[in-house]
Design a protein around this motif. Structure first.
Motif, PDB file in Angstrom:
ATOM      1  N   GLY A  15      80.650  39.852  55.113  1.00  0.00           N
ATOM      2  CA  GLY A  15      80.495  40.275  53.600  1.00  0.00           C
ATOM      3  C   GLY A  15      81.149  41.645  53.359  1.00  0.00           C
ATOM      4  N   LEU A  37      79.419  44.752  56.022  1.00  0.00           N
ATOM      5  CA  LEU A  37      78.471  43.448  56.796  1.00  0.00           C
ATOM      6  C   LEU A  37      79.538  42.876  58.034  1.00  0.00           C
ATOM      7  N   ILE A  63      72.156  49.536  53.310  1.00  0.00           N
ATOM      8  CA  ILE A  63      71.208  49.015  54.000  1.00  0.00           C
ATOM      9  C   ILE A  63      70.294  50.324  54.232  1.00  0.00           C
ATOM     10  N   TRP A 120      84.441  35.768  53.477  1.00  0.00           N
ATOM     11  CA  TRP A 120      83.398  35.717  52.704  1.00  0.00           C
ATOM     12  C   TRP A 120      83.492  35.637  51.232  1.00  0.00           C
ATOM     13  N   LEU A 152      77.321  36.845  51.668  1.00  0.00           N
ATOM     14  CA  LEU A 152      77.054  36.305  52.736  1.00  0.00           C
ATOM     15  C   LEU A 152      76.568  34.576  52.747  1.00  0.00           C
ATOM     16  N   GLY A 202      77.719  42.722  46.544  1.00  0.00           N
ATOM     17  CA  GLY A 202      76.506  42.851  46.968  1.00  0.00           C
ATOM     18  C   GLY A 202      76.515  41.873  48.312  1.00  0.00           C
ATOM     19  N   TRP A 203      75.021  40.800  48.196  1.00  0.00           N
ATOM     20  CA  TRP A 203      74.721  40.347  49.352  1.00  0.00           C
ATOM     21  C   TRP A 203      75.170  38.782  48.981  1.00  0.00           C
ATOM     22  N   TRP A 204      75.584  38.381  47.956  1.00  0.00           N
ATOM     23  CA  TRP A 204      76.213  37.075  47.705  1.00  0.00           C
ATOM     24  C   TRP A 204      77.223  36.635  48.597  1.00  0.00           C
ATOM     25  N   VAL A 258      77.762  47.113  51.634  1.00  0.00           N
ATOM     26  CA  VAL A 258      76.412  47.105  51.037  1.00  0.00           C
ATOM     27  C   VAL A 258      75.546  48.076  51.653  1.00  0.00           C
TER      28      VAL A 258
END
Length: 425
Positions: A105, A117, A110, A270, A290, A286-288, A108
């Motif tokens: 990804g 990612l 953390i 990704w 992934l 963002g995390w989408w 992001v």
């Protein structure tokens, strides 16, 4: 922060955490993929599949792993014990290393730290994956050699020849990706696919990789190392318990890493597919991402499973002919064509002219290859009648003594039984 400069700046605890997450993901994916393979193939064959251990049989793979680990570890007395113990580690270790350079990804947050990612990235990340796969070949060959068994030794040699042959074609399929992306870094290759996936632009390279990853992973229809003579298991014939599970683990982790490489190099990594990315502006943030990566990954894994339940195993000569006489020459010709197109585009030549010239070149090469293949078949047809017309040699005349089928005297227990039965009659 973009590019390779974004890596190597994370605190130690974040790097360790990402490494643990990647390791746990690979182990859990092996358990899930074994269950998924059994369930999908069972449905294709009108069976139920695992459905007892846990909900929907999800714990069946874990139960089988525990059972295998608790089995007796049998080590033959004649093996080279040092190499015998190292070989499973050499088979499974490189498969774990390869996933370290796969981008899962974008950047992001953390625990308040901005990080990619991805565990790490290098200017030559794709070459690292090829080098790790080459080390995995040592695990197969050394397992066969250290077992001091003719079955294991022949299985190891055949496995090594198969994997090395298909690794060459796989490496050639990456060259066109390098030419279009301008980099061997996995993150840069994903960034170069922001508008179009390389699976569309470089469809021949994508198809070559699909075939080679089947040969690389020793999966059907190229699972000759697994079906050595249909009676023994090839290079890991003498292995049991945890050491055998290491080879089993390496096969399924290789399936995940090869699928992840296909997703990264050809399916945009990704990045979300075109309909989603055009409608939703935040699909690649963002995390989408992934989620998109995971969906593409398991699409390839399902493709592995689908082929296993659909295709028969090929002969070994067919396997090697496909690798050396079809995939490698075609890959070299495709690389020359792609490099020529890139050079003409840099010189300002119109794209329609490039496509016309490229199409003519492809047609000419295919025509010449068909003519050459037809000539070779004609020569084979001329040789086969000569061999059939040759006089069949006498098996008892020199060489290894083979008794005729109607020999009047029999030796051993079988001979005594025949003598007694003939006397009774």
């Amino acid at each position: 922060m973009n590019g390779l400069s974004a890596f190597g700046r994370d605190p130690w605890w974040l790097i360790l955490g990402k490494a643990v997450v990647v390791f746990a993901f690979l182990l859990l994916s092996v358990l899930f993929n074994v269950w998924l393979e059994r369930r999908v193939i069972a449905r294709m064959q009108l069976r139920a599949g695992p459905n007892r251990a846990g909900p929907f049989g999800l714990l069946q793979s874990l139960a089988d792993g525990i059972k295998g680990a608790l089995k007796e570890d049998i080590v033959p007395r004649t093996v080279d014990k040092v190499v015998f113990f190292i070989a499973p580690v050499l088979a499974a270790g490189p498969a774990l290393i390869t996933f370290a350079v796969i981008p899962l990804g974008p950047e992001v947050s953390i625990f308040g730290h901005r990080t990619q990612l991805q565990l790490t990235d290098l200017p030559v990340s794709v070459l690292l994956t090829l080098a790790a796969a080459s080390v995995g070949v040592y695990g197969m060959v050394l397992a066969g050699w250290a077992s001091r068994s003719p079955y294991a030794l022949l299985g190891g040699l055949r496995s090594g020849a198969q994997v090395i042959s298909y690794e060459i074609a796989m490496g050639l399929s990456f060259v066109a990706v390098f030419l279009f992306a301008g980099s061997m870094s996995t993150s840069q290759i994903v960034a170069a696919q922001h508008d179009k996936w390389f699976a569309l632009l470089l469809l021949p390279s994508f198809l070559i990789y699909i075939v080679t990853m089947m040969g690389e992973s020793n999966r059907i229809p190229f699972d000759l190392p697994e079906g050595e003579g249909e009676l023994v298991a090839g290079y890991h014939t003498e292995y049991s318990s945890l050491k055998f599970l290491m080879f089993y683990l390496a096969e399924y982790i290789n399936m995940v890493t090869l699928s992840a490489m296909a997703t990264t190099l050809f399916l945009g990594g990704w990045r979300a597919p075109a309909p989603i990315s055009t409608v939703w502006a935040g699909a690649n943030h963002g995390w989408w991402p992934l989620l998109w990566f995971t969906v593409k990954l398991f699409m390839f894994i399902f493709f592995f499973i689908w082929l296993r339940g659909s295709l028969p195993r090929v002969r070994y000569d067919q396997l090697m002919k496909l690798g050396w006489k079809v995939l490698m020459p075609f890959s070299l010709g495709w690389i020359l064509l792609v490099a020529t197109i890139r050079a003409l585009r840099n010189d300002g030549v119109d794209m329609p002219q490039i496509l016309i010239y490229g199409g003519i070149a492809v047609v000419v090469v295919l025509g010449l290859s068909m003519v050459w293949d037809s000539v070779g078949r004609g020569r084979d047809k001329q040789i086969i009648p000569d061999l059939e017309a040759a006089e069949t040699p006498d098996p008892a005349a020199g060489g290894y003594p083979v008794p005729p089928l109607d020999a009047p005297h029999y030796h051993g227990v079988a001979g005594k039984i025949r003598e007694v039965s003939s006397g009774i009659h």
